[in-house]
Design a protein around this motif. Sequence first.
Motif, PDB file in Angstrom:
ATOM      1  N   UNK A  13     -78.959  68.184  76.521  1.00  0.00           N
ATOM      2  CA  UNK A  13     -77.573  68.200  76.985  1.00  0.00           C
ATOM      3  C   UNK A  13     -76.993  66.792  76.987  1.00  0.00           C
ATOM      4  N   UNK A  15     -77.817  64.307  75.114  1.00  0.00           N
ATOM      5  CA  UNK A  15     -77.558  63.866  73.738  1.00  0.00           C
ATOM      6  C   UNK A  15     -76.258  64.464  73.238  1.00  0.00           C
ATOM      7  N   UNK A  16     -76.071  65.719  73.543  1.00  0.00           N
ATOM      8  CA  UNK A  16     -74.860  66.394  73.096  1.00  0.00           C
ATOM      9  C   UNK A  16     -73.624  65.763  73.733  1.00  0.00           C
ATOM     10  N   UNK A  17     -73.731  65.473  75.007  1.00  0.00           N
ATOM     11  CA  UNK A  17     -72.591  64.865  75.698  1.00  0.00           C
ATOM     12  C   UNK A  17     -72.322  63.457  75.174  1.00  0.00           C
TER      13      UNK A  17
ATOM     14  N   UNK B 138     -79.938  68.723  66.662  1.00  0.00           N
ATOM     15  CA  UNK B 138     -79.558  69.724  67.639  1.00  0.00           C
ATOM     16  C   UNK B 138     -79.091  71.006  66.958  1.00  0.00           C
ATOM     17  N   UNK B 215     -78.640  75.028  73.172  1.00  0.00           N
ATOM     18  CA  UNK B 215     -79.538  73.885  73.357  1.00  0.00           C
ATOM     19  C   UNK B 215     -80.633  74.283  74.324  1.00  0.00           C
TER      20      UNK B 215
END
Lengths: 177, 219
Positions: A13, A15-17, B138, B215
């Motif tokens: 999460x 990394x995504x943010x 991802x 994720x």
Amino acid sequence: MTPTPEHEEFPELKKLLALKRHEAPPPGYFQNFSSKVIARIEAQSAPAARPWWARWLAEFDLRPAVASAYALVVGGFLVVGLGVALDRPSEVAVELQMPPVAQPLLAAQAPAPSPAAQPQLTLQPVPLPDNGSSAVGAVLNPDTAPSGFFRNDGFIGAPGVQDKSPAGLNFRRSFSE
Amino acid sequence: MLQALTLRAFGGAAIPKTVATEQENTAVAEERALVQRAQSGDTSAYDELVRKHQERIYSTLYHMTANHEDANDLAQEAFIKAYAALKSFKGDSSFFTWVYRIAVNRTINFLKQRKHRAAMSLNDLDFNAENHPDLVALVSDRTPRREAGLSELQEKLNEALQTLSEPHRLVVTLHDVQGLPHDEIAKIMDCNVGTVRSRLFYARQQLQAQLSDYIKGNR
């Protein structure tokens, strides 16, 4: 069980943010941003450079409360001014139109002015409507007037007491109480 | 923050602490001088301050509102309001933190008044991010739903962020997106560090739950 250190929590999460930093507006977007900000700041401060009457009008346009306050103040002055105008003259003015026979009496009663003496009778010219006549207006001090001049029966009595003028004497008197 | 940037510039090699501190002190002194000039009415100094911080302020507001137009308006308003209040800036915090706080408060008020926002600006991920190894990993390897594309993931993340309350969305934006430390976030949000940590944990939990199809997490 040992708690997971914060930096190890939600790794995917995070990394995504973090990738959201790359969400950006089109190139050159910020070229004019600061100049627009400065222009708006200078526009807001510009009203001080306008003429006083423009600022005055703008005050009325933008602030009804200020306009109302102005109206109240001006109205108040008008009311007070009218009140003062209607109440004048504030002194007791006596306009005497006496036949010739009564004039010596008044002349005799009025002492010669003396620096030491309190004047009992102050004769002041009273302007009359323009009919060619004139009169003498007298400010009478009942306390220092000669005895008998003021009579208890209200000949020239206290304010509010009905006057009784002897024959031959016409008095016109006005009070402001 | 400056130390982190300096580390990256040197390829990650450690630099003497004194050098980093000296650089930081110089930057602080320069900014202080700009602020003083702006306080005395020098708009060119304020212009420079705006240029220094415009992108970061704008970015935060964009992530809060998910809309470029709103972010633009709010960012401009924040700088204008900051200029009007510049004389009250005493230097207790950095100018950046002070302006940030103004911008954030203005944005939170705006969001509370906003009832519904239809369109979100979604297609803003630039080329660099699309090919970022983290994102590629991802999307292609680690997501349970392998067919999930980039735009769908971005869309889901933005939707999930908008479901958070303003304080929780803000703390995630400031920490996980902008990379600000906890103590600076606490100053901006006018709360203590413990509150920042607990809000951050809760917000991440909520996001993780909503994005669980996309994720994996360790919680």
